[in-house]
Design a protein around this motif. Structure first.
Motif, PDB file in Angstrom:
ATOM      1  N   PHE A  24      -8.454  -2.534   8.405  1.00  0.00           N
ATOM      2  CA  PHE A  24      -7.763  -2.388   7.116  1.00  0.00           C
ATOM      3  C   PHE A  24      -6.901  -1.130   7.082  1.00  0.00           C
ATOM      4  N   TRP A  25      -7.331  -0.081   7.815  1.00  0.00           N
ATOM      5  CA  TRP A  25      -6.492   1.126   7.896  1.00  0.00           C
ATOM      6  C   TRP A  25      -5.138   0.780   8.511  1.00  0.00           C
ATOM      7  N   LYS A  26      -5.129  -0.120   9.507  1.00  0.00           N
ATOM      8  CA  LYS A  26      -3.859  -0.425  10.196  1.00  0.00           C
ATOM      9  C   LYS A  26      -2.863  -1.089   9.242  1.00  0.00           C
ATOM     10  N   CYS A  27      -3.367  -1.628   8.096  1.00  0.00           N
ATOM     11  CA  CYS A  27      -2.472  -2.219   7.092  1.00  0.00           C
ATOM     12  C   CYS A  27      -2.259  -1.266   5.920  1.00  0.00           C
ATOM     13  N   GLY A  28      -2.748  -0.033   6.056  1.00  0.00           N
ATOM     14  CA  GLY A  28      -2.492   0.973   5.028  1.00  0.00           C
ATOM     15  C   GLY A  28      -3.495   1.003   3.892  1.00  0.00           C
ATOM     16  N   CYS A  29      -4.568   0.168   3.931  1.00  0.00           N
ATOM     17  CA  CYS A  29      -5.556   0.183   2.836  1.00  0.00           C
ATOM     18  C   CYS A  29      -6.225   1.555   2.792  1.00  0.00           C
ATOM     19  N   GLN A  30      -6.143   2.182   1.613  1.00  0.00           N
ATOM     20  CA  GLN A  30      -6.588   3.586   1.520  1.00  0.00           C
ATOM     21  C   GLN A  30      -8.109   3.711   1.454  1.00  0.00           C
ATOM     22  N   MET A  31      -8.757   2.829   0.671  1.00  0.00           N
ATOM     23  CA  MET A  31     -10.191   2.988   0.407  1.00  0.00           C
ATOM     24  C   MET A  31     -10.957   1.819   1.028  1.00  0.00           C
ATOM     25  N   VAL A  32     -11.579   2.056   2.172  1.00  0.00           N
ATOM     26  CA  VAL A  32     -12.411   1.023   2.804  1.00  0.00           C
ATOM     27  C   VAL A  32     -13.855   1.459   2.580  1.00  0.00           C
ATOM     28  N   ASN A  35       0.806  -1.227   0.000  1.00  0.00           N
ATOM     29  CA  ASN A  35       0.000   0.000   0.000  1.00  0.00           C
ATOM     30  C   ASN A  35       0.839   1.278   0.000  1.00  0.00           C
ATOM     31  N   LYS A  36       2.167   1.159   0.099  1.00  0.00           N
ATOM     32  CA  LYS A  36       2.991   2.367   0.023  1.00  0.00           C
ATOM     33  C   LYS A  36       2.978   2.941  -1.398  1.00  0.00           C
TER      34      LYS A  36
END
Length: 1002
Positions: free
Chosen positions: A575-583, A551-552
């Motif tokens: 999912f934010w904690k793994c960097g996923c931008q669009m949940v 996700n970088k």
């Protein structure tokens, strides 16, 4: 078993709402527990002498002249467990913090430690004693006699305006309206009841009210004891705050910087209701209450109300507010067929909307807004609406996620409609193959991006076949259209795509995900993948580091599982904690998950974009989303949250069968990385009406502050059917310290008029870098073995030598910071303050002790020196000597830190940059060393860990130096303002050192 707390220990349920009431209560006396130094407690009856010159207790073995403390000998009155006796381990769990107080008295600074039955009793004694300590030398008569107070005069003038007939009386109904107008949240029934009570007690029944009765009713109804107690704490005359008092409150308690007397005068002018108060610059209890309730004193940091983050980073470095489907808000399933959901989502700052295109019956594509075959809207109408509202709430780019379920012919119409309606807003420029990252939100301002499939480069025809997306098929199954769409042979579905629609896709080309290695080698930055929540959840659990790394560079979209047929929401934090931008969230479904989403995206001017934590953006950094403890190089923080009281709480919506009274409690939840997720609740406030008092302190350790969210939920313990009363969700980074009101919201996120929680917020660094102590007070530092952050071996000799050279500077950096931290905590404890107190409070406390002595101050601060020594003249008592020693240690450790920090910082950065020089060559070196599989993975992880540790520890050291300089500034400032400083001209800087910290190269 229900946890309960009773606040009915005040005799006759009397409300303490003035200093006079406190003193009257003390003159009657009450039972308190006296705590001895051997930790044993004895019940004694304490009473204030009729001449108000001393406090006595009985029974006592001492003769009556010795079983007393003279008011003039009192140095300080402390609330809570703030002396060594009350902090001792044998006692601290036997009674809550808010039920204890101590009287520091005599030339030897002895302490009389007391425990009361309730926080109300403590407030009455502390308020009364503080008043007498200030005035004991001058006024032997009780306060409240003689000249009418500022407040009484003002209330009387309000009454006179309402007395239209000038008869000296007004009808009860008008009196009720008047008080309701001055306190909008108050129920008319409660005001009427108070008038009846007072009329009955004074044997003055009737339909009219005289001025004295109106004043009495107003004071009893509209004085909040907890705010009055706060006012008395800071007031130099105990009835109102002067400009200097207000300035002190704003700086010391509210953490405001650069406050001037002009600013204070402005606040008085805006909130003080009495004309006399405004003219003289006095803020009395009503003005102070109004100020604390106002937006100027909000818990939400005002700088986050506008866009305050760097918007020039690549698009993949932001969380993006995303909607899964924008169906009507009342009912996702059986809702009517309209498109109001799109307008409301865009109005809330949503920046990614999903549109599923179907063949329409009239030859043009449609979008379904419900599950029935009749609930469709022409695609043209939806695009027209998006064109109107796309940038109403945010100027930053909007991403339209197109899922194509219609024929190629209708796709052409859709493409023409998009081009024609959106025109210049549509972003059509092809991606720059020379770049490595997506453009920034700043560069894409005012543009609409289309996310969708694209025809393969070699395809020359007007349409072609592309692989289909899983998303959108749950609706097809419900509409019975799945079979004719499904491909033969059970392979991945293929769909026909028209060239016109394909050409609209530029920066957000949808591609299927294969695996992380393939993406690392072959995925281009403008290509993005969508994951179902089940698939993303599996990656988040099994390989979180790889998902963070992916996700970088690339955008990823997570959509809800098709099994959620009730349109419920997934937890975006997973999912934010793994960097996923669009949940993608179902905006129309209220509840905890939507609260988290709405609260989270409020932090950057509600623009729909939030910059991810640096540790998740930097090319080389170690971050484990499932960390169970603090992260390397990120300073853990402690949140001290005191839930004081609630105001105008509504009844739970679904509790029609209940009586009027709610029995509320407050649940405080932290949502973030797993190490931070926690929940604490207060006791239940029994029979408290709409304005319960909780008075309870909660504490949370936050390891990754940038990803933490605080949610406060008010629930009813005595519910039938529905327990939910109200909630408020706020990102940790947006919390303002000090005394704040929380504006409560309904389940759907709408504001509840006049419903608030009154809280006190303090945030401190975790002490000393080890495990955070439960109370942040108990336990001496020296007994714990100090933990040092160290580098890890990569197995590559040349690289390990570079990192090994940083071992010593890493230890030095930790020692410099922790020595100052430990010295600060010891000094604060001896001053009777918590670790959350600032340096100015410490100096003012010591000054207050000295100025309450009959002799001239025996201790001074020499402000001529950069590191001001605290100098004693003549013999001084033991406690004061300990304070001086602790101050000296703090000054010396601060000096060592300030003078050594730059050199140690330089060594850490040098090692970090030397490590980064190997980064570009890393894969070549790995191949040469023959590292494969698990060994290779371990080497890469260790390398990232080392870079993160070095950068993080250098950062922490830089901040520690800035804080130490700020403490020196506070010492000079406090020394000058409170009278114990001398030679004050050599203040280190005329204004507070607030130079921005240089960013450290990534």
């Amino acid at each position: 078993k229900k946890k309960t707390v009773s606040f009915s220990t005040m005799p006759n349920d009397r409300k303490i709402n003035s200093t006079a009431a406190c003193i009257a209560f003390m003159l009657e006396g009450c039972e308190l527990k006296k705590v001895r130094s051997n930790s044993r407690m004895y019940s004694r009856f304490f009473v204030l002498d009729a001449d108000m010159r001393s406090v006595r207790w009985e029974p006592s073995k001492k003769d009556s002249e010795k079983a007393k403390i003279e008011i003039k000998s009192v140095k300080e009155v402390r609330v809570g467990k703030k002396t060594p006796v009350l902090r001792s381990n044998g006692l601290s769990d036997q009674f809550p913090d808010e039920c204890a107080f101590s009287i520091i008295y005599g030339d030897n600074y002895e302490s009389l430690d007391l425990v009361a039955g309730s926080a109300d009793v403590v407030s009455a004694w502390v308020m009364g004693l503080r008043y007498l300590v200030s005035y004991g030398k001058h006024t032997p008569e009780a306060p409240g006699t003689g000249h009418p107070s500022l407040r009484t005069s003002w209330i009387s003038s309000v009454f006179d305006l309402a007395d239209l007939e000038k008869s000296g009386r007004i009808p009860v109904s008008r009196a009720v309206q008047l008080i309701k107008a001055l306190n909008p949240g108050m129920k008319p029934s409660a005001i009427e009841l108070k008038f009846k009570e007072l009329q009955k007690a004074g044997e003055r029944p009737g339909a009219d009210v005289a001025c004295d009765l109106f004043v009495e009713a107003y004071c009893e109804l509209c004085t909040r004891p907890e705010i009055f107690f706060l006012l008395v704490q800071f007031s130099s005359n105990k009835e109102y705050l002067g400009l200097k008092d207000l300035l002190m409150f704003l700086e010391v308690e509210q953490g405001m910087e650069g406050v001037t007397e002009e600013k204070c005068l402005e606040i008085v002018g805006k909130y003080e209701p009495s004309k006399e108060g405004r003219e003289k610059g006095y803020l009395a209890i009503d003005g102070f209450t109004r100020y604390l309730l106002s937006a100027d004193c909000s818990i939400f940091d005002p700088q986050h109300r506008r866009v305050c983050q760097d918007m020039a980073q690549p698009l993949s470095h932001y969380y993006i507010s995303s909607a899964h489907s924008a169906r009507p808000l009342e009912d996702n399933f059986w809702g009517r067929s309209d498109i109001s959901g799109y307008v409301s989502a865009l109005g809330l700052g949503c920046r990614s909307i999903e549109l599923v295109l179907w063949d329409g019956p009239e030859g043009e594509p449609v979008v379904y807004t419900g599950p029935s075959a009749a609930s469709w809207v022409p695609f043209r109408a939806v695009v027209g609406l998006i064109d109107q509202h796309a940038f109403a709430a945010s100027a930053y780019p909007l991403i339209l996620c197109l899922v194509v379920r219609c024929s190629a012919a209708q796709q052409r119409l859709a493409a023409q409609c998009l081009r024609k309606t959106l025109g210049e807003k549509l972003y059509l420029e092809p991606p720059n193959p020379a770049a490595s990252y997506l453009p920034s939100p700043e560069q894409l301002k005012g543009r609409i991006l289309i996310k969708g499939k694209k025809l393969p480069p070699g395809c020359e025809d007007s349409e072609g076949e592309v692989s289909d997306e899983e998303e959108g098929w749950e609706l097809a199954r419900r509409l019975g259209q799945e079979d004719r769409e499904a491909s033969e042979g059970g392979g991945p579905r293929r769909v026909r795509l028209s060239r016109e629609l394909s050409e609209l896709v530029s920066l957000c080309q949808a591609v299927p995900f294969q695996d992380f290695e393939s993406s690392r080698r072959g995925q281009r930055y403008w290509e993005m993948c969508s994951f179902s929540e089940v698939e993303a959840g599996r990656f988040a659990n099994e390989c979180p580091a790889e998902l963070v790394s992916y996700n970088k560079r690339f955008l990823s979209r997570v959509y809800p599982s098709p099994m959620r047929i009730d349109a419920s929401n997934m937890n975006p934090q997973d999912f934010w904690k793994c960097g996923c931008q669009m949940v993608a969230m179902n905006y129309q479904t209220p509840g905890l998950m939507m609260d988290l989403n709405a609260g989270w995206f409020r932090q950057n001017g509600a623009c729909g974009y939030v910059l991810r934590p640096a540790i998740m953006r930097e090319e080389v950094s170690y971050f484990s989303a499932n960390a169970k403890d603090s992260l390397p190089g990120v300073p853990a923080q402690l949140l001290h949250l005191k839930v004081i009281s609630g105001q105008n709480l509504p009844k739970p919506k679904g509790s029609g069968a209940k009586g009027e009274v709610v029995e509320p409690y407050v649940c405080a939840e932290i949502h973030g990385i797993p190490a931070d997720c926690a929940e604490h609740r207060t006791k239940t406030a029994l029979q408290s009406g709409d304005n319960p008092v909780f008075d309870e302190s909660l504490e949370f350790q936050i390891n990754l502050p940038e990803l933490a969210v605080l949610r406060l939920v008010v629930l009813d313990d005595d519910y039938i059917g529905d327990e939910f009363i109200a909630q408020y969700t706020i990102p940790f980074e947006c919390l303002q310290p000090g005394y704040r009101h929380v504006p409560l919201q309904s389940l759907a996120g709408e504001p509840l008029p006049h419903a608030t929680l009154f809280v006190h917020v303090a945030i401190t660094d975790r002490r000393g870098g080890g495990k955070g102590h439960r109370r942040g007070l108990a336990g001496r530092r020296g007994r714990r073995v100090r933990e040092y952050t160290s580098t890890k071996a990569t197995g590559i000799k040349a690289i390990d030598e570079v990192f090994r050279a940083a071992t010593q500077p890493l230890r030095e950096a930790t020692d410099l910071r922790e020595n100052v931290q430990n010295a600060l905590v010891s000094f604060k404890e001896l001053c009777g303050l918590t670790p959350a107190a600032n340096m100015k409070q410490c100096i003012l406390t010591v000054a207050a002790w000295l100025l309450h002595s009959d002799s001239a101050p025996s201790v001074t601060l020499n402000l001529a020196e950069k590191y001001p020594p605290m100098e004693a003249r003549g013999p001084i008592p033991d406690l004061l000597r300990k304070v001086l020693t602790a101050y000296e240690t703090m000054i010396q450790t601060s000096r060592t830190l300030i003078e050594s920090a730059d050199a140690v910082y330089g060594k850490l950065i040098q090692a970090q940059q030397a490590g980064m020089d190997f980064h570009k060559e890393l894969h070549r070196i790995e191949a040469k060393e023959g590292l494969r599989g698990r060994k290779l993975q371990k080497a890469l992880e260790s390398f990232a860990w080392n870079i993160t540790v070095l950068k993080g520890q250098a950062d922490l050291l830089k901040h520690a130096k800035a804080e130490a300089l700020d403490n020196l500034w506070q010492i000079h400032n406090a020394g000058q303002s409170c009278g114990i400083g001398r030679n004050g001209s050599a203040s280190p800087e005329p204004s507070r050192p607030r130079a921005p910290l240089d960013p450290i190269p990534e």
